[in-house]
Design a protein around this motif. Structure first.
Motif, PDB file in Angstrom:
ATOM      1  N   THR A  17       0.822  -1.196   0.000  1.00  0.00           N
ATOM      2  CA  THR A  17       0.000   0.000   0.000  1.00  0.00           C
ATOM      3  C   THR A  17       0.859   1.250   0.000  1.00  0.00           C
ATOM      4  OG1 THR A  17      -1.618  -1.201   1.310  1.00  0.00           O
ATOM      5  CG2 THR A  17      -1.858   1.176   1.215  1.00  0.00           C
ATOM      6  N   LEU A  22      -1.464   5.231   4.126  1.00  0.00           N
ATOM      7  CA  LEU A  22      -1.222   4.601   5.411  1.00  0.00           C
ATOM      8  C   LEU A  22      -1.465   5.567   6.559  1.00  0.00           C
ATOM      9  CD1 LEU A  22       2.113   2.759   4.583  1.00  0.00           C
ATOM     10  CD2 LEU A  22      -0.182   1.789   4.577  1.00  0.00           C
ATOM     11  N   ARG A  23      -1.800   5.009   7.722  1.00  0.00           N
ATOM     12  CA  ARG A  23      -1.874   5.811   8.934  1.00  0.00           C
ATOM     13  C   ARG A  23      -0.480   6.288   9.296  1.00  0.00           C
ATOM     14  NH1 ARG A  23      -4.061   1.066  10.670  1.00  0.00           N
ATOM     15  NH2 ARG A  23      -2.351   0.940  12.182  1.00  0.00           N
ATOM     16  N   ASP A  25       1.247   6.007  12.018  1.00  0.00           N
ATOM     17  CA  ASP A  25       2.111   5.015  12.663  1.00  0.00           C
ATOM     18  C   ASP A  25       2.615   3.995  11.665  1.00  0.00           C
ATOM     19  OD1 ASP A  25      -0.454   3.975  12.315  1.00  0.00           O
ATOM     20  OD2 ASP A  25      -0.331   2.689  14.084  1.00  0.00           O
ATOM     21  N   ALA A  26       1.792   3.672  10.662  1.00  0.00           N
ATOM     22  CA  ALA A  26       2.225   2.734   9.628  1.00  0.00           C
ATOM     23  C   ALA A  26       3.305   3.347   8.752  1.00  0.00           C
ATOM     24  CB  ALA A  26       1.029   2.307   8.781  1.00  0.00           C
ATOM     25  N   ASN A  29       6.494   3.128  10.668  1.00  0.00           N
ATOM     26  CA  ASN A  29       7.024   1.764  10.621  1.00  0.00           C
ATOM     27  C   ASN A  29       7.707   1.489   9.285  1.00  0.00           C
ATOM     28  OD1 ASN A  29       6.245   1.023  13.182  1.00  0.00           O
ATOM     29  ND2 ASN A  29       4.302   0.117  12.529  1.00  0.00           N
ATOM     30  N   ARG A  30       7.056   1.900   8.214  1.00  0.00           N
ATOM     31  CA  ARG A  30       7.611   1.698   6.874  1.00  0.00           C
ATOM     32  C   ARG A  30       8.966   2.396   6.741  1.00  0.00           C
ATOM     33  NH1 ARG A  30       5.243   0.442   1.873  1.00  0.00           N
ATOM     34  NH2 ARG A  30       6.322   1.321   0.055  1.00  0.00           N
ATOM     35  N   VAL A  59      10.242  -3.638  14.764  1.00  0.00           N
ATOM     36  CA  VAL A  59       8.892  -4.061  14.387  1.00  0.00           C
ATOM     37  C   VAL A  59       8.860  -5.584  14.337  1.00  0.00           C
ATOM     38  CG1 VAL A  59       8.527  -1.954  13.030  1.00  0.00           C
ATOM     39  CG2 VAL A  59       9.332  -4.045  11.886  1.00  0.00           C
ATOM     40  N   THR A  63       4.783  -7.199  10.503  1.00  0.00           N
ATOM     41  CA  THR A  63       4.727  -5.806  10.047  1.00  0.00           C
ATOM     42  C   THR A  63       5.627  -5.603   8.842  1.00  0.00           C
ATOM     43  OG1 THR A  63       4.241  -4.992  12.276  1.00  0.00           O
ATOM     44  CG2 THR A  63       5.163  -3.408  10.722  1.00  0.00           C
ATOM     45  N   ARG A  66       4.051  -7.188   5.832  1.00  0.00           N
ATOM     46  CA  ARG A  66       2.849  -6.476   5.403  1.00  0.00           C
ATOM     47  C   ARG A  66       3.214  -5.310   4.490  1.00  0.00           C
ATOM     48  NH1 ARG A  66       0.618  -6.433   9.955  1.00  0.00           N
ATOM     49  NH2 ARG A  66       1.318  -4.419  10.748  1.00  0.00           N
ATOM     50  N   HIS A  67       4.321  -4.649   4.799  1.00  0.00           N
ATOM     51  CA  HIS A  67       4.773  -3.532   3.966  1.00  0.00           C
ATOM     52  C   HIS A  67       5.556  -4.005   2.740  1.00  0.00           C
ATOM     53  CE1 HIS A  67       3.644  -0.094   6.492  1.00  0.00           C
ATOM     54  NE2 HIS A  67       3.976  -0.834   7.547  1.00  0.00           N
TER      55      HIS A  67
END
Length: 222
Positions: A17, A22-23, A25-26, A29-30, A59, A63, A66-67
């Motif tokens: 995505t 993304l939010r 926080d996401a 993380n990315r 992370v 996680t 997912r990215h």
């Protein structure tokens, strides 16, 4: 340490995505994952276990996957990150330094900090070098560095028989990682030789260079 997953995908063909969806926080993380991957791959090479990258990024494995569903996807984005950050350094140096050669010098040292030599081994296996994102990043980087060199050339401080490819070859060789080589305190030699290299760029030139000036396109197909 758990085994690293192995999947086959074309980077960017079904990308994770996009960051703008993304939010916050996401997104953080990315960015942490890309930063940790960049440092780990420079230090240990592209085959470092993805689980170790997740640990460094703080992370969980889920996680990370997912990215970035596979290693090639992560390498693709690490490469983009290095190129974009290096272009940022070139543009900032040109905008902020009143002396053209000092701007070039500032960029050269900043590019070493980014370890741009890590791009070569990262791009060697399975990564689509002609992906539109990589082509756009390469074009931006070449334009930013050419603007720096053009300003230094116009000021009479940079020799006229070199091009962007010549500069990037030297920086790549000086920053190419040596995973597992046992070389310690290598940076102290890098910066010493950077100064020697910069002295060799100054006009008037004290020698005639063999061959023709190199562009980034030459490096792609050379």
């Amino acid at each position: 340490m758990t085994a690293t997953r192995s999947r086959t995908r074309v980077p960017g063909a079904c990308a994770a995505t996009p960051p703008h969806r993304l939010r916050a926080d996401a997104v953080r993380n990315r960015e942490r994952i890309i930063g940790a991957a960049r440092e780990a791959m420079v230090e240990f090479g592209a085959e470092i276990p993805l689980d170790e990258i997740a640990r460094r990024a703080g992370v969980g494995n889920a996680t990370l996957y997912r990215h970035f569903p596979d290693r090639l996807e992560l390498i693709h984005h690490v490469t983009l990150s290095v190129m974009d950050r290096t272009a940022d350094k070139a543009e900032s140096a040109l905008a902020e330094e009143p002396d053209a050669f000092q701007a070039l010098r500032r960029f050269v040292f900043a590019a070493v900090e980014e370890r741009i030599g890590a791009l070569c081994p990262l791009l060697s296996d399975g990564v689509d070098k002609d992906h539109p994102d990589l082509l756009a990043a390469r074009e931006r980087l070449e334009g930013a560095v050419e603007a720096l060199m053009g300003a230094a050339r116009d000021s009479g401080q940079l020799r006229t028989d070199i091009a962007v490819g010549d500069l990037m070859v030297a920086l790549t060789q000086l920053t190419r990682p040596l995973p597992g080589s046992g070389c310690t305190n290598f940076d102290r030699f890098v910066y010493r030789h950077l100064v020697l290299f910069l002295d060799g760029l100054r006009a008037p030139a004290r020698s005639e260079l063999p061959g023709a000036a190199a562009t980034l396109e030459d490096l792609r197909h050379g």
